[in-house]
Write a protein that holds these residues in place. Structure first.
Motif, PDB file in Angstrom:
ATOM      1  N   GLN A   1     -53.457  22.979  52.434  1.00 21.88           N
ATOM      2  CA  GLN A   1     -52.265  23.034  53.284  1.00 21.88           C
ATOM      3  C   GLN A   1     -51.222  23.923  52.612  1.00 21.88           C
ATOM      4  O   GLN A   1     -51.110  23.957  51.395  1.00 21.88           O
ATOM      5  N   VAL A   2     -50.504  24.675  53.452  1.00 17.76           N
ATOM      6  CA  VAL A   2     -49.451  25.544  52.935  1.00 17.76           C
ATOM      7  C   VAL A   2     -48.166  25.249  53.685  1.00 17.76           C
ATOM      8  O   VAL A   2     -48.192  24.757  54.813  1.00 17.76           O
ATOM      9  N   GLN A   3     -47.050  25.571  53.074  1.00 18.77           N
ATOM     10  CA  GLN A   3     -45.763  25.373  53.715  1.00 18.77           C
ATOM     11  C   GLN A   3     -44.750  26.348  53.148  1.00 18.77           C
ATOM     12  O   GLN A   3     -44.951  26.926  52.080  1.00 18.77           O
ATOM     13  N   VAL A   4     -43.671  26.523  53.885  1.00 19.98           N
ATOM     14  CA  VAL A   4     -42.539  27.292  53.394  1.00 19.98           C
ATOM     15  C   VAL A   4     -41.301  26.424  53.544  1.00 19.98           C
ATOM     16  O   VAL A   4     -41.194  25.638  54.479  1.00 19.98           O
ATOM     17  N   MET A   5     -40.373  26.589  52.612  1.00 18.38           N
ATOM     18  CA  MET A   5     -39.174  25.776  52.631  1.00 18.38           C
ATOM     19  C   MET A   5     -37.959  26.645  52.363  1.00 18.38           C
ATOM     20  O   MET A   5     -37.919  27.365  51.358  1.00 18.38           O
ATOM     21  N   GLU A   6     -36.986  26.541  53.262  1.00 16.34           N
ATOM     22  CA  GLU A   6     -35.755  27.305  53.127  1.00 16.34           C
ATOM     23  C   GLU A   6     -34.707  26.506  52.366  1.00 16.34           C
ATOM     24  O   GLU A   6     -34.718  25.275  52.387  1.00 16.34           O
ATOM     25  N   SER A   7     -33.791  27.223  51.747  1.00 14.75           N
ATOM     26  CA  SER A   7     -32.656  26.591  51.091  1.00 14.75           C
ATOM     27  C   SER A   7     -31.507  27.587  51.033  1.00 14.75           C
ATOM     28  O   SER A   7     -31.703  28.787  51.232  1.00 14.75           O
ATOM     29  N   GLY A   8     -30.308  27.048  50.784  1.00 16.40           N
ATOM     30  CA  GLY A   8     -29.157  27.913  50.591  1.00 16.40           C
ATOM     31  C   GLY A   8     -28.181  27.964  51.738  1.00 16.40           C
ATOM     32  O   GLY A   8     -27.138  28.609  51.644  1.00 16.40           O
ATOM     33  N   GLY A   9     -28.498  27.299  52.838  1.00 20.10           N
ATOM     34  CA  GLY A   9     -27.574  27.303  53.960  1.00 20.10           C
ATOM     35  C   GLY A   9     -26.348  26.466  53.673  1.00 20.10           C
ATOM     36  O   GLY A   9     -26.268  25.769  52.663  1.00 20.10           O
ATOM     37  N   LEU A  18     -23.515  34.766  51.585  1.00 23.04           N
ATOM     38  CA  LEU A  18     -24.439  33.671  51.359  1.00 23.04           C
ATOM     39  C   LEU A  18     -25.804  34.242  51.059  1.00 23.04           C
ATOM     40  O   LEU A  18     -26.166  35.308  51.597  1.00 23.04           O
ATOM     41  N   ILE A  19     -26.561  33.560  50.206  1.00 22.41           N
ATOM     42  CA  ILE A  19     -27.935  33.962  49.937  1.00 22.41           C
ATOM     43  C   ILE A  19     -28.858  32.803  50.276  1.00 22.41           C
ATOM     44  O   ILE A  19     -28.694  31.696  49.760  1.00 22.41           O
ATOM     45  N   LEU A  20     -29.806  33.064  51.151  1.00 24.49           N
ATOM     46  CA  LEU A  20     -30.820  32.081  51.505  1.00 24.49           C
ATOM     47  C   LEU A  20     -32.102  32.364  50.728  1.00 24.49           C
ATOM     48  O   LEU A  20     -32.421  33.515  50.438  1.00 24.49           O
ATOM     49  N   SER A  21     -32.819  31.290  50.432  1.00 23.08           N
ATOM     50  CA  SER A  21     -34.097  31.407  49.750  1.00 23.08           C
ATOM     51  C   SER A  21     -35.181  30.743  50.572  1.00 23.08           C
ATOM     52  O   SER A  21     -34.928  29.780  51.296  1.00 23.08           O
ATOM     53  N   CYS A  22     -36.386  31.258  50.429  1.00 22.49           N
ATOM     54  CA  CYS A  22     -37.541  30.654  51.097  1.00 22.49           C
ATOM     55  C   CYS A  22     -38.727  30.752  50.150  1.00 22.49           C
ATOM     56  O   CYS A  22     -39.115  31.851  49.742  1.00 22.49           O
ATOM     57  N   GLU A  23     -39.292  29.605  49.833  1.00 18.06           N
ATOM     58  CA  GLU A  23     -40.431  29.565  48.929  1.00 18.06           C
ATOM     59  C   GLU A  23     -41.656  29.029  49.638  1.00 18.06           C
ATOM     60  O   GLU A  23     -41.590  27.984  50.305  1.00 18.06           O
ATOM     61  N   ALA A  24     -42.755  29.733  49.496  1.00 21.56           N
ATOM     62  CA  ALA A  24     -44.034  29.286  50.027  1.00 21.56           C
ATOM     63  C   ALA A  24     -44.781  28.533  48.942  1.00 21.56           C
ATOM     64  O   ALA A  24     -44.723  28.881  47.764  1.00 21.56           O
ATOM     65  N   SER A  25     -45.495  27.489  49.355  1.00 22.36           N
ATOM     66  CA  SER A  25     -46.228  26.688  48.380  1.00 22.36           C
ATOM     67  C   SER A  25     -47.503  26.150  49.010  1.00 22.36           C
ATOM     68  O   SER A  25     -47.677  26.181  50.227  1.00 22.36           O
ATOM     69  N   ALA A  91     -26.075  29.918  62.836  1.00 21.88           N
ATOM     70  CA  ALA A  91     -27.383  29.673  63.435  1.00 21.88           C
ATOM     71  C   ALA A  91     -28.224  28.867  62.461  1.00 21.88           C
ATOM     72  O   ALA A  91     -27.846  28.691  61.294  1.00 21.88           O
ATOM     73  N   VAL A  92     -29.357  28.423  62.953  1.00 23.35           N
ATOM     74  CA  VAL A  92     -30.386  27.902  62.057  1.00 23.35           C
ATOM     75  C   VAL A  92     -31.265  29.079  61.663  1.00 23.35           C
ATOM     76  O   VAL A  92     -31.761  29.808  62.527  1.00 23.35           O
ATOM     77  N   TYR A  93     -31.417  29.269  60.374  1.00 25.31           N
ATOM     78  CA  TYR A  93     -32.207  30.378  59.853  1.00 25.31           C
ATOM     79  C   TYR A  93     -33.576  29.852  59.434  1.00 25.31           C
ATOM     80  O   TYR A  93     -33.677  28.905  58.637  1.00 25.31           O
ATOM     81  N   TYR A  94     -34.593  30.496  59.967  1.00 23.85           N
ATOM     82  CA  TYR A  94     -35.964  30.076  59.725  1.00 23.85           C
ATOM     83  C   TYR A  94     -36.717  31.118  58.908  1.00 23.85           C
ATOM     84  O   TYR A  94     -36.561  32.324  59.128  1.00 23.85           O
ATOM     85  N   CYS A  95     -37.573  30.621  58.052  1.00 25.56           N
ATOM     86  CA  CYS A  95     -38.464  31.490  57.283  1.00 25.56           C
ATOM     87  C   CYS A  95     -39.852  31.463  57.920  1.00 25.56           C
ATOM     88  O   CYS A  95     -40.322  30.410  58.361  1.00 25.56           O
ATOM     89  N   ASN A  96     -40.464  32.630  57.956  1.00 29.13           N
ATOM     90  CA  ASN A  96     -41.824  32.751  58.470  1.00 29.13           C
ATOM     91  C   ASN A  96     -42.664  33.503  57.458  1.00 29.13           C
ATOM     92  O   ASN A  96     -42.205  34.490  56.873  1.00 29.13           O
ATOM     93  N   GLY A 113     -40.891  27.477  58.380  1.00 28.66           N
ATOM     94  CA  GLY A 113     -40.136  26.425  57.739  1.00 28.66           C
ATOM     95  C   GLY A 113     -39.352  25.628  58.769  1.00 28.66           C
ATOM     96  O   GLY A 113     -39.363  25.943  59.962  1.00 28.66           O
ATOM     97  N   GLN A 114     -38.670  24.603  58.302  1.00 26.85           N
ATOM     98  CA  GLN A 114     -37.900  23.754  59.211  1.00 26.85           C
ATOM     99  C   GLN A 114     -36.509  24.305  59.485  1.00 26.85           C
ATOM    100  O   GLN A 114     -35.814  23.796  60.370  1.00 26.85           O
ATOM    101  N   GLY A 115     -36.115  25.298  58.733  1.00 28.15           N
ATOM    102  CA  GLY A 115     -34.829  25.942  58.984  1.00 28.15           C
ATOM    103  C   GLY A 115     -33.717  25.417  58.106  1.00 28.15           C
ATOM    104  O   GLY A 115     -33.753  24.284  57.620  1.00 28.15           O
ATOM    105  N   THR A 116     -32.730  26.264  57.924  1.00 29.43           N
ATOM    106  CA  THR A 116     -31.525  25.876  57.190  1.00 29.43           C
ATOM    107  C   THR A 116     -30.315  26.331  58.000  1.00 29.43           C
ATOM    108  O   THR A 116     -30.282  27.463  58.512  1.00 29.43           O
ATOM    109  N   GLN A 117     -29.350  25.455  58.140  1.00 30.69           N
ATOM    110  CA  GLN A 117     -28.187  25.734  58.978  1.00 30.69           C
ATOM    111  C   GLN A 117     -27.164  26.581  58.231  1.00 30.69           C
ATOM    112  O   GLN A 117     -26.806  26.275  57.086  1.00 30.69           O
TER     113      GLN A 117
END
Length: 122
Positions: A1-9, A18-25, A91-96, A113-117
């Motif tokens: 299973q893989v996922q991505v997770m946003e942060s920084g909103g 602002l700087i947003l981050s998205c990490e895949a794992s 907005a909600v910012y999503y990583c793909n 990802g689930q998004g970061t506001q």
């Protein structure tokens, strides 16, 4: 299973940055293109910026002057740097990410990802 997770909103004032981050794992064999999208209230999801695994970026002309995307392949992470923020950037910012999972025969999975506001206050 893989996922991505946003942060920084968060909440930022007009003109701020602002700087947003998205990490895949997960069980990652390879990651292709990665991108940031956003969806504001009552609006459709739109591309903010994309970046290929070899570093070529795709940023719409309307966003090139204020948005930059970076990638760290060693950390399976992308970043979105946003400057001179406006209320309409709220907005909600999503990583793909296009991820090839280990043991899946090379099939690329479109992973969100689930998004970061991000809220820009005037």
């Amino acid at each position: 299973q893989v996922q991505v997770m946003e942060s920084g909103g968060g909440l930022v004032q007009v003109g701020g940055s602002l700087i947003l981050s998205c990490e895949a794992s997960g069980r990652i064999h390879r990651i292709g293109n990665m991108a940031w999208y956003r969806q504001g209230p009552g609006k459709e999801r739109e591309l903010v910026a994309g970046i290929a695994d070899y570093g070529i970026t795709n940023v719409p002309d309307s966003k090139k002057d204020r948005f930059s995307i970076f990638r760290d392949n060693r950390r399976n992470t992308i970043f979105l740097q946003m400057t001179s923020l406006k209320p309409e950037d709220s907005a909600v910012y999503y990583c793909n990410a296009k991820i090839v999972e280990i043991g899946r025969g090379g099939t690329q999975t479109d992973t969100w990802g689930q998004g970061t506001q991000v809220t820009v206050s005037s």
